[in-house]
Enzyme design. Structure first.
Site, PDB file in Angstrom:
ATOM      1  N   GLN A 145       0.759  -1.240   0.082  1.00 14.95           N
ATOM      2  CA  GLN A 145       0.131   0.077   0.076  1.00 14.95           C
ATOM      3  C   GLN A 145       0.984   1.277  -0.114  1.00 14.95           C
ATOM      4  OE1 GLN A 145      -1.931  -1.340   3.660  1.00 14.95           O
ATOM      5  NE2 GLN A 145      -1.822   0.576   4.416  1.00 14.95           N
ATOM      6  N   CYS A 151      -5.503  -0.017   2.629  1.00 14.19           N
ATOM      7  CA  CYS A 151      -5.854  -1.517   2.999  1.00 14.19           C
ATOM      8  C   CYS A 151      -7.435  -1.932   2.576  1.00 14.19           C
ATOM      9  CB  CYS A 151      -5.492  -1.930   4.196  1.00 14.19           C
ATOM     10  SG  CYS A 151      -6.583  -1.313   5.577  1.00 14.19           S
ATOM     11  N   HIS A 286      -7.410  -2.113  10.533  1.00 15.91           N
ATOM     12  CA  HIS A 286      -6.813  -2.579   9.599  1.00 15.91           C
ATOM     13  C   HIS A 286      -7.481  -3.559   8.865  1.00 15.91           C
ATOM     14  CE1 HIS A 286      -3.460  -3.266   6.763  1.00 15.91           C
ATOM     15  NE2 HIS A 286      -3.381  -4.650   7.168  1.00 15.91           N
ATOM     16  N   ASN A 313      -1.757  -9.813   3.602  1.00 21.09           N
ATOM     17  CA  ASN A 313      -1.879  -8.538   3.999  1.00 21.09           C
ATOM     18  C   ASN A 313      -1.196  -7.732   2.611  1.00 21.09           C
ATOM     19  OD1 ASN A 313      -1.818  -6.515   5.235  1.00 21.09           O
ATOM     20  ND2 ASN A 313      -0.161  -7.160   6.983  1.00 21.09           N
TER      21      ASN A 313
END
Ligand SMILES: *[C@@H]1O[C@H](CO)[C@@H](O)[C@H](O)[C@H]1NC(C)=O
Ligand SMILES: *[C@@H]1O[C@H](CO)[C@@H](O)[C@H](O)[C@H]1NC(C)=O
Length: 358
Positions: A145, A151, A286, A313
């Protein structure tokens, strides 16, 4: 720092798998720490600004000592140096761990048709293991990112990529940038909601590919290309919170966007392998993509019989297990470790659209 982060974001796709480990010699003296910094800098900040490099050495030293200390504890979990090492804890928490301001909507308020309906395998005949990484085509490469709290957009795009492939057999990187720039009532690079990103794609009848609308890692005016989007969705569904079997059932169908609460800890920041058992903080939210679950073999010498989730992630592939994390399952009463069972959701009814490059 701005320059460093820009290089980092662009380097995402070319990042090597090189790992930098920390041993007792590395932390023994100022000279050894300096040597380690040089190595780290070559790998993660090539061409970085020299003034900035000098300024950030103090942060780096503190991080390295902390990583060394972390590795003196529970040996089932590993911590290595990744590209967060010259960012203060505050910068890391702000840009990476805190990208979703969302409040959790009570499940009771969600209409039946927007809830995940359990399969015939729920609750007692669920597969023992689900891992979408092993099914060619379902997941795209791990994204980074960069200096942008996106995210929510990246995980929403990835969830749509997965259902699109599973239904329509088309592999595409969808445009997280389009979601960052165009999703109404979100804050672009200052955070947002995967649910609003899904709603936006439903309302706009589509999303472009990242080739058509590339990721730049900063908020821009919404400016989608005039060519047709590549796909659309019709709906999205919430999974009943605090119900481990229900979340397993959902992820057995397709990847699911999950909330991660409290990723601001040093342990999370430096996680590099094994099954993460916390700590999780309280302050940050997140979002990431849940891509499976499993149990380590009973004869695993490091960590036998441990139940875990697999999370993709958006912090590049130098973090975690090539960008992924195994997070302990359980903690049902508290909404799962790091709140992973608090607010899961996924898109459905992906439709392939005609476009110029089809
Ligand atoms: C990241 O970008 C924001 C603006 O989008 C800027 O204000 C901030 O200083 C940048 N942070 C770093 C650490 O480069
Ligand atoms: C997605 O993007 C990555 C680079 O970030 C590239 O390596 C990969 O081939 C792309 N996948 C598809 C299906 O276009």
């Amino acid at each position: 720092m701005v320059a460093a982060l820009a290089t980092m974001a662009l380097a995402a796709s070319t990042q090597t798998e090189n790992r930098i480990y920390v041993n007792s010699e590395d932390v023994a003296s100022e000279e050894s720490l300096r040597g380690l910094y040089e190595r780290w800098y070559r790998l993660y900040r090539p061409g970085g600004d020299p003034a900035n490099k000098e300024k950030r050495f103090a942060i780096f030293k503190a991080e390295v000592r902390a990583v060394y200390e972390l590795n003196q504890g529970d040996t089932r979990v590993k911590h290595h140096l990744n590209w967060f090492e010259d960012m203060t804890q505050g910068e890391y928490a702000k840009y990476f761990a805190n990208c979703s301001p969302r409040e959790i909507r009570p499940f009771g308020d969600i209409p039946e048709m927007n809830r995940h309906q359990p399969s015939q395998y729920y609750p007692d005949k669920l597969p023992r293991t689900v891992d979408w990484r092993t099914v060619e085509g379902v997941l795209t490469s791990v994204k980074n990112q960069g200096n942008c709290s996106s995210c929510w957009a990246i995980s929403a795009a990835e969830a749509m990529e997965s259902v699109h492939f599973l239904k329509n057999k088309q592999r595409t990187n969808l445009s997280a940038q389009e979601l960052v720039d165009c999703t109404p009532n979100s804050y672009g690079c200052k955070g947002g909601w995967a649910s609003r990103a899904f709603q936006h794609v439903i309302d706009r009848r589509g999303i472009h590919s990242s080739e058509q609308y590339p990721y730049v890692g900063k908020a821009q005016y919404c400016d989608p290309p005039s060519v047709s989007p590549v796909m659309s969705i019709k709906k999205f569904h919430f999974v009943q919170p605090r119900n481990e079997k229900m979340l397993m059932d959902a992820v057995a169908h397709n990847p699911v966007v999950v909330l991660i609460v409290g990723a601001e800890t040093m342990n999370f920041k430096h996680y590099s392998g094994g099954i993460y058992r916390g700590p999780c903080g309280m302050d940050t939210k997140h979002e990431a993509l849940l891509v499976g679950y499993g149990t380590t073999p009973s004869d695993d010498s490091n960590d036998p019989g441990a139940e875990y989730w697999v999370v993709k992630n958006s912090w590049g592939d130098s973090w975690g297990e090539k960008g992924y994390m195994r997070l302990a399952r359980g903690h049902q009463d508290y909404g799962g470790l790091c709140g992973i069972m608090l607010d899961p959701m996924y898109p459905s009814h992906p439709k392939k659209l005609n476009h110029a490059y089809a």
